[in-house]
Design a protein around this motif. Structure first.
Motif, mmCIF file in Angstrom:
data_model
loop_
_atom_site.group_PDB
_atom_site.id
_atom_site.type_symbol
_atom_site.label_atom_id
_atom_site.label_comp_id
_atom_site.label_asym_id
_atom_site.label_seq_id
_atom_site.Cartn_x
_atom_site.Cartn_y
_atom_site.Cartn_z
ATOM 1 N N ILE A 166 53.224 0.557 34.166
ATOM 2 C CA ILE A 166 53.173 1.730 33.299
ATOM 3 C C ILE A 166 52.041 1.564 32.289
ATOM 4 C CG2 ILE A 166 54.442 3.156 31.642
ATOM 5 C CD1 ILE A 166 57.027 2.173 32.965
ATOM 6 N N GLY A 167 51.046 2.426 32.387
ATOM 7 C CA GLY A 167 49.973 2.423 31.400
ATOM 8 C C GLY A 167 50.448 3.102 30.130
ATOM 9 N N VAL A 168 50.164 2.493 28.993
ATOM 10 C CA VAL A 168 50.597 3.033 27.710
ATOM 11 C C VAL A 168 49.342 3.427 26.928
ATOM 12 C CG1 VAL A 168 52.004 2.642 25.663
ATOM 13 C CG2 VAL A 168 52.570 1.472 27.794
ATOM 14 N N ALA A 169 49.278 4.697 26.503
ATOM 15 C CA ALA A 169 48.026 5.184 25.937
ATOM 16 C C ALA A 169 48.251 6.406 25.064
ATOM 17 C CB ALA A 169 47.058 5.560 27.068
ATOM 18 N N PHE A 170 47.244 6.707 24.258
ATOM 19 C CA PHE A 170 47.202 8.004 23.588
ATOM 20 C C PHE A 170 46.857 9.068 24.631
ATOM 21 C CE2 PHE A 170 45.902 4.973 20.242
ATOM 22 C CZ PHE A 170 46.845 5.278 19.262
ATOM 23 N N ALA A 171 47.411 10.258 24.483
ATOM 24 C CA ALA A 171 47.098 11.342 25.419
ATOM 25 C C ALA A 171 45.598 11.631 25.454
ATOM 26 C CB ALA A 171 47.875 12.594 25.027
ATOM 27 N N ALA A 172 44.929 11.404 24.333
ATOM 28 C CA ALA A 172 43.493 11.670 24.245
ATOM 29 C C ALA A 172 42.663 10.750 25.131
ATOM 30 C CB ALA A 172 43.030 11.531 22.793
ATOM 31 N N GLN A 173 43.258 9.678 25.637
ATOM 32 C CA GLN A 173 42.525 8.711 26.452
ATOM 33 C C GLN A 173 42.382 9.140 27.916
ATOM 34 O OE1 GLN A 173 44.898 5.277 24.326
ATOM 35 N NE2 GLN A 173 43.298 4.334 25.560
ATOM 36 N N ARG A 174 42.961 10.276 28.258
ATOM 37 C CA ARG A 174 42.827 10.763 29.636
ATOM 38 C C ARG A 174 41.401 11.254 29.888
ATOM 39 N NH1 ARG A 174 46.882 14.954 32.801
ATOM 40 N NH2 ARG A 174 45.602 15.261 34.648
ATOM 41 N N VAL A 175 40.859 10.895 31.036
ATOM 42 C CA VAL A 175 39.517 11.332 31.435
ATOM 43 C C VAL A 175 39.592 11.977 32.813
ATOM 44 C CG1 VAL A 175 38.357 9.548 30.072
ATOM 45 C CG2 VAL A 175 38.961 9.072 32.460
ATOM 46 N N LEU A 183 48.302 2.691 38.577
ATOM 47 C CA LEU A 183 49.513 2.696 37.769
ATOM 48 C C LEU A 183 50.592 3.537 38.453
ATOM 49 C CD1 LEU A 183 47.721 3.386 34.372
ATOM 50 C CD2 LEU A 183 48.688 1.186 35.103
ATOM 51 N N ASP A 184 51.846 3.172 38.225
ATOM 52 C CA ASP A 184 52.960 3.962 38.750
ATOM 53 C C ASP A 184 53.331 5.105 37.811
ATOM 54 O OD1 ASP A 184 53.579 2.290 41.115
ATOM 55 O OD2 ASP A 184 54.008 0.772 39.588
ATOM 56 N N LEU A 185 52.957 4.952 36.535
ATOM 57 C CA LEU A 185 53.301 5.940 35.530
ATOM 58 C C LEU A 185 52.371 5.726 34.333
ATOM 59 C CD1 LEU A 185 55.680 8.109 35.039
ATOM 60 C CD2 LEU A 185 56.693 6.348 33.581
ATOM 61 N N ILE A 186 52.077 6.800 33.622
ATOM 62 C CA ILE A 186 51.372 6.687 32.352
ATOM 63 C C ILE A 186 52.281 7.276 31.287
ATOM 64 C CG2 ILE A 186 49.341 7.310 30.999
ATOM 65 C CD1 ILE A 186 48.964 7.730 34.651
ATOM 66 N N LEU A 187 52.439 6.560 30.184
ATOM 67 C CA LEU A 187 53.276 7.033 29.085
ATOM 68 C C LEU A 187 52.407 7.231 27.851
ATOM 69 C CD1 LEU A 187 56.030 7.736 27.911
ATOM 70 C CD2 LEU A 187 56.361 5.298 27.399
ATOM 71 N N THR A 188 52.381 8.462 27.347
ATOM 72 C CA THR A 188 51.664 8.770 26.112
ATOM 73 C C THR A 188 52.662 9.291 25.083
ATOM 74 O OG1 THR A 188 51.176 11.135 26.411
ATOM 75 C CG2 THR A 188 49.761 9.549 27.589
ATOM 76 N N GLU A 189 52.164 9.568 23.889
ATOM 77 C CA GLU A 189 53.043 10.097 22.842
ATOM 78 C C GLU A 189 53.618 11.461 23.222
ATOM 79 O OE1 GLU A 189 48.941 11.673 21.747
ATOM 80 O OE2 GLU A 189 49.796 9.887 22.680
ATOM 81 N N ASN A 190 53.009 12.123 24.207
ATOM 82 C CA ASN A 190 53.503 13.432 24.656
ATOM 83 C C ASN A 190 54.503 13.327 25.795
ATOM 84 O OD1 ASN A 190 51.856 14.675 22.781
ATOM 85 N ND2 ASN A 190 50.175 14.948 24.217
ATOM 86 N N GLY A 191 54.750 12.118 26.271
ATOM 87 C CA GLY A 191 55.692 11.934 27.358
ATOM 88 C C GLY A 191 55.053 11.302 28.577
ATOM 89 N N PRO A 192 55.817 11.170 29.669
ATOM 90 C CA PRO A 192 55.328 10.496 30.868
ATOM 91 C C PRO A 192 54.468 11.405 31.732
ATOM 92 C CG PRO A 192 57.596 11.160 31.186
ATOM 93 C CD PRO A 192 57.246 11.520 29.778
ATOM 94 N N LEU A 193 53.499 10.790 32.408
ATOM 95 C CA LEU A 193 52.652 11.481 33.390
ATOM 96 C C LEU A 193 52.757 10.744 34.711
ATOM 97 C CD1 LEU A 193 49.458 11.984 31.184
ATOM 98 C CD2 LEU A 193 51.067 13.764 31.871
ATOM 99 N N GLN A 194 53.123 11.470 35.748
ATOM 100 C CA GLN A 194 53.218 10.878 37.078
ATOM 101 C C GLN A 194 51.862 10.995 37.766
ATOM 102 O OE1 GLN A 194 56.471 9.803 38.001
ATOM 103 N NE2 GLN A 194 55.435 8.617 39.586
ATOM 104 N N PRO A 195 51.266 9.895 38.208
ATOM 105 C CA PRO A 195 49.967 9.982 38.895
ATOM 106 C C PRO A 195 50.053 10.854 40.148
ATOM 107 C CG PRO A 195 50.431 7.721 38.272
ATOM 108 C CD PRO A 195 51.682 8.501 38.014
ATOM 109 N N GLU A 196 48.958 11.542 40.441
ATOM 110 C CA GLU A 196 48.931 12.440 41.583
ATOM 111 C C GLU A 196 49.097 11.708 42.911
ATOM 112 O OE1 GLU A 196 45.199 14.364 41.107
ATOM 113 O OE2 GLU A 196 45.892 15.676 39.472
ATOM 114 N N ASN A 197 48.718 10.401 42.930
ATOM 115 C CA ASN A 197 48.795 9.645 44.182
ATOM 116 C C ASN A 197 50.140 8.970 44.351
ATOM 117 O OD1 ASN A 197 48.555 7.725 42.218
ATOM 118 N ND2 ASN A 197 46.969 6.531 43.244
#
Length: 200
Positions: free
Chosen positions: A164-173, A185-199
């Motif tokens: 699980i990558g832990v990051a600020f939402a602003a770090q998305r590129v 990563l299997d999941l990314i967790l930001t202050e806005n909640g979890p993001l499931q990778p497209e793959n």
């Protein structure tokens, strides 16, 4: 002395450029809402697959990394066994030692902090990773040492681990420059909640 040969000079250059931009973005995010973002991470702990006794390896925050300690404290309160990474040597995968909130730490390489050498070694089932940038495909831009890519490769060969990558939402590129050895990563967790990778 002969200079080491870089088999992927274009990729190396692209990552260096991406890191320079990502460092600036993360610095601003941390300055603007670092403490609030850290507290918000803990609200989303139920997106993390765990049960009582699950070994969750976090990280001790350095510089302007998003702080995972409130999240780790919440997971520990739910019965997870906590661990922190240990840098054993350059070019080697990380190892992990048991750690509880409030326990003493000792200095490690690159400004890291490790649990004491007497702490038991553990194999994480959930691994929280810091990063400089991430993309929708679940790729992570790290610091260039390759520690987490080697670690994930080793852990995934041995057993199941949720990364699980832990990051600020602003770090998305839009897209992280990536090579053949970069782990997803299997999941990314930001202050806005979890993001499931497209793959995934």
């Amino acid at each position: 002395m002969t200079a080491s040969h870089d088999p992927h000079p274009e990729l190396t250059a692209a990552k260096a450029q991406a890191r320079a931009h990502a460092v600036a973005v993360r610095r601003l995010a941390h300055a603007d809402y670092g403490k609030l973002a850290a507290e918000k991470l803990a609200i989303h702990l139920d997106c993390i697959p765990f049960a009582v006794g699950t070994v969750v390896a976090g990280y001790w925050p350095m510089g302007d990394e998003i702080d995972p300690l409130p999240l780790l404290e919440a997971l520990g309160g739910r019965g997870c066994t906590l661990a922190l990474p240990v840098v054993s040597a350059r070019g080697q995968p990380l190892t992990f030692r048991a750690w509880s909130m409030g326990e003493a730490l000792e200095p490690g390489p690159h400004g890291t902090k490790h649990p004491l050498a007497t702490a038991p070694m553990l194999i994480p089932q959930v691994l929280l990773l810091p990063l400089l940038a991430f993309d929708a495909a679940g790729y992570r831009l790290g610091y260039g040492g390759g520690y987490y890519d080697r670690t994930l490769d080793q852990l995934r060969r041995q057993s199941h681990v949720t990364a699980i990558g832990v990051a600020f939402a602003a770090q998305r590129v839009g897209a992280v420059p990536r090579g053949p050895h970069d782990q997803t990563l299997d999941l990314i967790l930001t202050e806005n909640g979890p993001l499931q990778p497209e793959n995934a």
